[in-house]
Design an enzyme around this catalytic site. Structure first.
Site, PDB file in Angstrom:
ATOM      1  N   ASN A   3       0.852  -1.204   0.000  1.00  9.92           N
ATOM      2  CA  ASN A   3       0.000   0.000   0.000  1.00  9.92           C
ATOM      3  C   ASN A   3       0.877   1.238   0.000  1.00  9.92           C
ATOM      4  O   ASN A   3       2.106   1.148  -0.059  1.00  9.92           O
ATOM      5  CB  ASN A   3      -0.932  -0.026   1.212  1.00  9.92           C
ATOM      6  N   PHE A  16      -4.481   2.931  15.006  1.00 10.88           N
ATOM      7  CA  PHE A  16      -4.846   3.918  13.996  1.00 10.88           C
ATOM      8  C   PHE A  16      -5.978   3.320  13.167  1.00 10.88           C
ATOM      9  O   PHE A  16      -6.075   2.095  13.041  1.00 10.88           O
ATOM     10  CB  PHE A  16      -3.653   4.218  13.077  1.00 10.88           C
ATOM     11  N   LYS A  58     -13.381  -0.245  16.059  1.00  9.31           N
ATOM     12  CA  LYS A  58     -12.028  -0.825  16.205  1.00  9.31           C
ATOM     13  C   LYS A  58     -11.530  -0.649  17.635  1.00  9.31           C
ATOM     14  O   LYS A  58     -10.886  -1.541  18.192  1.00  9.31           O
ATOM     15  CB  LYS A  58     -11.055  -0.154  15.223  1.00  9.31           C
ATOM     16  N   LYS A  68     -10.803  -4.175  19.461  1.00 13.21           N
ATOM     17  CA  LYS A  68      -9.386  -4.526  19.665  1.00 13.21           C
ATOM     18  C   LYS A  68      -8.910  -4.173  21.085  1.00 13.21           C
ATOM     19  O   LYS A  68      -7.724  -4.217  21.359  1.00 13.21           O
ATOM     20  CB  LYS A  68      -8.526  -3.832  18.605  1.00 13.21           C
TER      21      LYS A  68
HETATM   22  O1  PMT Z   1       2.947   6.216   6.531  1.00 15.01           O
HETATM   23  P1  PMT Z   1       2.194   7.460   6.114  1.00 15.01           P
HETATM   24  O2  PMT Z   1       2.320   7.729   4.644  1.00 15.01           O
HETATM   25  O3  PMT Z   1       2.552   8.655   6.958  1.00 15.01           O
HETATM   26  O4  PMT Z   1       0.640   7.178   6.364  1.00 15.01           O
HETATM   27  C1  PMT Z   1       0.167   7.064   7.658  1.00 15.01           C
HETATM   28  C2  PMT Z   1      -0.999   6.051   7.754  1.00 15.01           C
HETATM   29  C3  PMT Z   1      -2.160   6.521   6.894  1.00 15.01           C
HETATM   30  C4  PMT Z   1      -0.523   4.676   7.266  1.00 15.01           C
HETATM   31  C5  PMT Z   1      -1.396   5.975   9.269  1.00 15.01           C
HETATM   32  O5  PMT Z   1      -1.829   7.235   9.692  1.00 15.01           O
HETATM   33  C6  PMT Z   1      -2.516   4.991   9.509  1.00 15.01           C
HETATM   34  O6  PMT Z   1      -3.683   5.318   9.448  1.00 15.01           O
HETATM   35  N1  PMT Z   1      -2.148   3.708   9.803  1.00 15.01           N
HETATM   36  C7  PMT Z   1      -3.078   2.606   9.936  1.00 15.01           C
HETATM   37  C8  PMT Z   1      -3.512   2.135   8.572  1.00 15.01           C
HETATM   38  C9  PMT Z   1      -4.385   0.913   8.611  1.00 15.01           C
HETATM   39  O7  PMT Z   1      -3.933  -0.116   8.219  1.00 15.01           O
HETATM   40  O8  PMT Z   1      -5.518   1.073   9.181  1.00 15.01           O
HETATM   41  P2  PMT Z   1      -6.607  -0.127   9.372  1.00 15.01           P
HETATM   42  O9  PMT Z   1      -7.846   0.587   9.682  1.00 15.01           O
HETATM   43  O10 PMT Z   1      -6.583  -1.063   8.209  1.00 15.01           O
HETATM   44  O11 PMT Z   1      -6.046  -0.908  10.636  1.00 15.01           O
HETATM   45  C10 PMT Z   1      -6.446  -0.604  11.942  1.00 15.01           C
HETATM   46  C11 PMT Z   1      -5.319  -0.788  12.915  1.00 15.01           C
HETATM   47  O12 PMT Z   1      -4.941  -2.151  12.988  1.00 15.01           O
HETATM   48  C12 PMT Z   1      -4.062  -0.021  12.573  1.00 15.01           C
HETATM   49  O13 PMT Z   1      -3.513   0.460  13.776  1.00 15.01           O
HETATM   50  C13 PMT Z   1      -3.138  -1.093  11.979  1.00 15.01           C
HETATM   51  O14 PMT Z   1      -1.750  -0.812  12.219  1.00 15.01           O
HETATM   52  C14 PMT Z   1      -3.578  -2.334  12.739  1.00 15.01           C
HETATM   53  N2  PMT Z   1      -3.449  -3.600  12.005  1.00 15.01           N
HETATM   54  C15 PMT Z   1      -4.171  -3.803  10.880  1.00 15.01           C
HETATM   55  C16 PMT Z   1      -4.100  -5.012  10.233  1.00 15.01           C
HETATM   56  C17 PMT Z   1      -3.261  -6.025  10.772  1.00 15.01           C
HETATM   57  N3  PMT Z   1      -3.169  -7.198  10.175  1.00 15.01           N
HETATM   58  N4  PMT Z   1      -2.552  -5.785  11.899  1.00 15.01           N
HETATM   59  C18 PMT Z   1      -2.641  -4.595  12.514  1.00 15.01           C
HETATM   60  O15 PMT Z   1      -1.955  -4.374  13.530  1.00 15.01           O
END
Ligand code: PMT
Length: 407
Positions: free
Chosen positions: A213, A327, A341, A345
């Protein structure tokens, strides 16, 4: 709030080394950040570069000696300046200047001011590697370190004399990072361990292709920097990112979500705060191809399997003292999706940011974001520089830590 160099008065003392060219740029970069920079030069440094260059870069008269026939920006400057500055940097610092300061010799403007100053002192040595590793120099550095002086570098590389070894002055980004740390007054995270996931993950399809991504690692870098500035010991587990991690963090590099999961599992029990800012790929290819897939006119189906939910797992494992922060990157229903979330979580806090738009989230200096705790929303989402968002986040983390410590 943490200090910024733009409001600070910095004294840049320059001694004679070929690395002096980096100090010209350091002076410019500090000015660019809004700092009031005074430059003092040793006599030998003035043989390498004219004070006029530093005068133009700093906008202040350059100090070239102790007496009235030399240039002084303020009267009795070795005392008056050394009392008002926020930081005293010596870059490049020669073995001679380090030795004189360790012995308390005060035979020129710079060494006299070093004795008089109450400001933090940062040395960026640059010299021949033999001179640096000489026991005399090492002892002098030890003496000054024990007195609370700070050192950055030198680093290994080819020096001006053509020798390869430890003698190159630190690169500017590293010096500037150290300056930010020294200028930050809030050290409320001292003694705390912060673990951060950052950047994207890459899930291989074949030896040349992967699923990934657009995460650049900017958010993870800002999160790490702010925690370091506030005194925390920071470890970042990072996927392959465009952004460099801070020099002062422990950096663990991974490629896939599975590798990130394994590293976080190992490091999590020791941390006080876990922040998941990585954009982890939710799926990986069940059986990546051993050889490069050749193009055909047939449709290609990839069989995917869900990756471990790193954040969800840490939410389950956290003890009553640990803080787990997630996040949420959302395109719509920001608040509702993030709240879900937060609950599912078992998080202490979640930062929700909107994906899309010119200045938003992935790769940008800005995030359209807000912070949500189980008690509610901090404020309505708004476009904020990531640096400011992260400062607000750590203010909140400090509050949460205090509450948990009181339990
Ligand atoms: O790196 P940049 O260009 O500065 O961009 C920053 C960002 C947009 C990546 C950051 O601000 C952000 O939002 N990160 C989380 C992105 C994401 O994957 O969000 P999600 O809604 O899909 O996941 C929710 C949370 O679960 C996140 O904290 C993620 O790190 C975590 N996760 C998700 C999937 C997984 N298999 N394991 C996880 O730990």
């Amino acid at each position: 709030m943490s200090s910024k160099p733009e409001q600070k008065t910095i004294l840049l003392a320059v001694s004679s080394s070929i690395a002096i060219y980096k100090s010209c740029e350091l002076c410019r970069r500090l000015k660019e950040r809004g700092a009031n920079v005074y430059v003092a030069m040793t006599e030998n440094a003035q043989k390498l570069v004219s004070p006029i260059l530093f005068e133009s870069l700093s906008g202040n008269a350059v100090i070239t000696g102790m007496f009235s026939n030399s240039r002084q920006p303020v009267p009795i400057s070795h005392i008056s300046l050394s009392h008002v500055i926020d930081l005293f940097i010596i870059a490049p610092a020669t073995a001679n200047l380090i030795a004189k300061s360790a012995c308390g010799i005060a035979d020129d403007w710079i060494t006299t001011s070093l004795l008089a100053t109450t400001a933090p002192v940062l040395w960026a040595p640059a010299m021949n590697p033999q001179m640096y590793t000489n026991p005399a120099t090492q002892k002098n550095i030890q003496i000054l370190s024990e007195r609370g002086h700070h050192f950055i570098g030198p680093f290994i590389g080819t020096t001006a004399c053509g020798e390869v070894g430890q003698g190159r002055m630190a690169e500017l980004e590293i010096i500037l990072e150290k300056i930010d740390i020294l200028l930050t007054k809030n050290k409320n995270l001292t003694g705390k361990k912060v673990l951060i996931t950052s950047g994207p993950t890459q899930e291989p399809i074949d030896p040349v292709r992967y699923i990934s991504n657009r995460s650049s690692g900017k958010m993870g870098r800002e999160l790490a920097l702010e925690a370091i500035k506030r005194g925390a010991e920071v470890t970042v587990v990072s996927g392959p990112s465009v952004e460099k991690l801070p020099y002062h963090s422990n950096s663990v590099y991974v490629q896939t979500a599975q590798e990130m999961y394994e590293q976080v599992l190992k490091l999590f029990p020791e941390c006080d705060v876990f922040i998941a800012s990585a954009a982890v790929a939710d799926y990986s290819v069940i059986k990546p191809l051993e050889h490069k897939k050749k193009r055909t006119d047939e449709a290609l189906l990839l069989e995917l399997t869900p990756n471990p939910d790193i954040l969800g797992e840490m939410g389950k494992r956290k003890n009553e003292k640990q803080i787990v922060i997630g996040f949420a990157a959302e395109t719509n229903n920001l608040i509702e999706n993030a709240k879900e979330k937060l609950r599912n979580k078992n998080l202490d806090l979640i930062v929700v940011n909107k994906v899309g738009g010119e200045k938003c989230a992935f790769g940008s200096e800005f995030a359209y974001a807000t912070i949500i705790t189980p008690d509610g929303i901090e404020n309505e989402p708004s476009l904020t520089p990531k640096r400011e968002l992260v400062q607000k986040l750590y203010d909140k983390i400090e509050e949460l830590l205090k509450k948990k410590e009181a339990i």
